[in-house]
Design a protein around this motif. Sequence first.
Motif, PDB file in Angstrom:
ATOM      1  N   GLN A 127       0.892   6.606 -16.400  1.00  0.00           N
ATOM      2  CA  GLN A 127       2.335   6.395 -16.432  1.00  0.00           C
ATOM      3  C   GLN A 127       2.855   6.801 -17.819  1.00  0.00           C
ATOM      4  O   GLN A 127       2.295   6.372 -18.838  1.00  0.00           O
ATOM      5  N   GLN A 162       4.451  13.247  -8.017  1.00  0.00           N
ATOM      6  CA  GLN A 162       3.528  12.526  -8.905  1.00  0.00           C
ATOM      7  C   GLN A 162       4.121  12.326 -10.290  1.00  0.00           C
ATOM      8  O   GLN A 162       4.049  11.247 -10.865  1.00  0.00           O
ATOM      9  N   TYR A 190       6.961   9.724 -10.106  1.00  0.00           N
ATOM     10  CA  TYR A 190       6.451   8.372  -9.923  1.00  0.00           C
ATOM     11  C   TYR A 190       5.876   7.841 -11.242  1.00  0.00           C
ATOM     12  O   TYR A 190       6.010   6.671 -11.573  1.00  0.00           O
ATOM     13  N   LYS A 191       5.232   8.726 -11.987  1.00  0.00           N
ATOM     14  CA  LYS A 191       4.578   8.283 -13.232  1.00  0.00           C
ATOM     15  C   LYS A 191       5.491   8.386 -14.453  1.00  0.00           C
ATOM     16  O   LYS A 191       5.129   7.940 -15.539  1.00  0.00           O
TER      17      LYS A 191
END
Length: 346
Positions: free
Chosen positions: A258, A278, A281-282
Motif C-alpha cells: 500500500q 491494483q 486499490y494500493k
Amino acid sequence: MKAARLYGSQDLRIEKVQEPTVSSGQVKVKVEWGGICGSDLHAYSHGQSPEPHPISKQSPPITLGHEFSGTIVEVSDDVKSHKVGERVAIEPLIYCGECYACKRGYYNQCSMVGFVGLNQDGGFAEYVVVDQNMVHELPENVSFEEGALVEPTAVSFYAVRESDLKPGDSVAIFGAGPIGLLTLLSVKAAGATKIIVVDISEERLEKAKELGATTVISGLREDIVQQILELTNGGVSIAYECAGVQPTMTNAVASVKQGGQVMAIAVFGNPVAIDMGQLLYKGANVTSRLAYRHVFPEVIDMISTGRLDVKGVITKKINLEDIVENGFEALINDKKQAKILVRPTK
Ligand SMILES: [Zn+2]
Ligand SMILES: [Zn+2]
C-alpha cells in the motif's frame, strides 16, 4: 588510430580511422577503459537509424562506446576548466540546450537527446573528442576501471535518488543485469534493508547475492509475487523494474505494498499493460527515469568514499581487437557476464 565502428546489424568493424581533432570548447581524451552496455548490444543486434542525429549530424557508421574513462591529452584554446593530464569519466549525453526540457536543466529529457557512442563517435577507440562539459575529473583513488563504470552507475543511482526510498525500506529489483546489479548497490548504499532480486539466470542471481541481495528468487518460478509478499509482510516499498518486459512489470506492480512505488529504469522495447485496479486499490504509483542528470560528481564521490563498490559488476576485461567475439557475442551468449570492459591498445 583503431576504432570499433558499427555499420549495421551484426556488422561491427575494427578499423583504422583518422584521430579526431578538437574544435572550440572541446577536449581530446585518450581512452583507458570502456564498458559494453545493453544499448550497445541492442544497436549491434538491430542496427541503427540511417538518419543523421539532429545535433551531432553523424549517421552510421559510428564508433560505439558511451561508458568510458580516460586522460585528457589536448584541450581547445578556449577551454579553461580542464587541463591536459586530467583523469576523467565522460557523461555522454548530447542535448540541444534550447528546448523546453533543456531550458529547465532537464537535459536527459531533451527532445533531441542522444549519446556519444551511439549518435556520435564514442569510446571504443584510442581517442575521443567531446565537449568540455561532458568530462568529470576522477580523484586519484578512483581507478580508470571504476571511471568506466560511473556512467551505468549514474543510471541506477539517479533512479534510486529519484525514487521514494527511505532508509529501512524493503525493495525488490526485477532484472540482475548490470543496471539491476548497480541498482542493488545503490539501494544498499541508500539504506534499504530487505533487498530481493529476481532474475531468470541462476548465474546472475549468484552475482546479486555476492553483491548484497538478502534474497534472490528465480524468475522462472510461478510464485514470485507470493514469495515477495510473504518475505515482506505484504509487499515491498519500492520495486525497481530493470528488465523492461511485460512479466517483470506485472510482477513489480503486484509486489509493492500500500502506498508503494514502481520505478522503471529499463528501456522498454514494447508497450506494456499495467493493472490500474491494483495501483488504485494500493494507492501505489508507477514512475520512470531515463539516464541521469546532474549526478556524475555525486556518483564519483560515492565511489571515491567507498560507499559504492562498483568493481564487483566487472566480469571480464578485453582488448579492443577482440570486442566482437569476446565482448558483444559473449554478452549475448553467456549469462554469467555482467559488465565487460574494453581497452583500446596501440
Ligand atoms: Zn549504457
Ligand atoms: Zn533540448
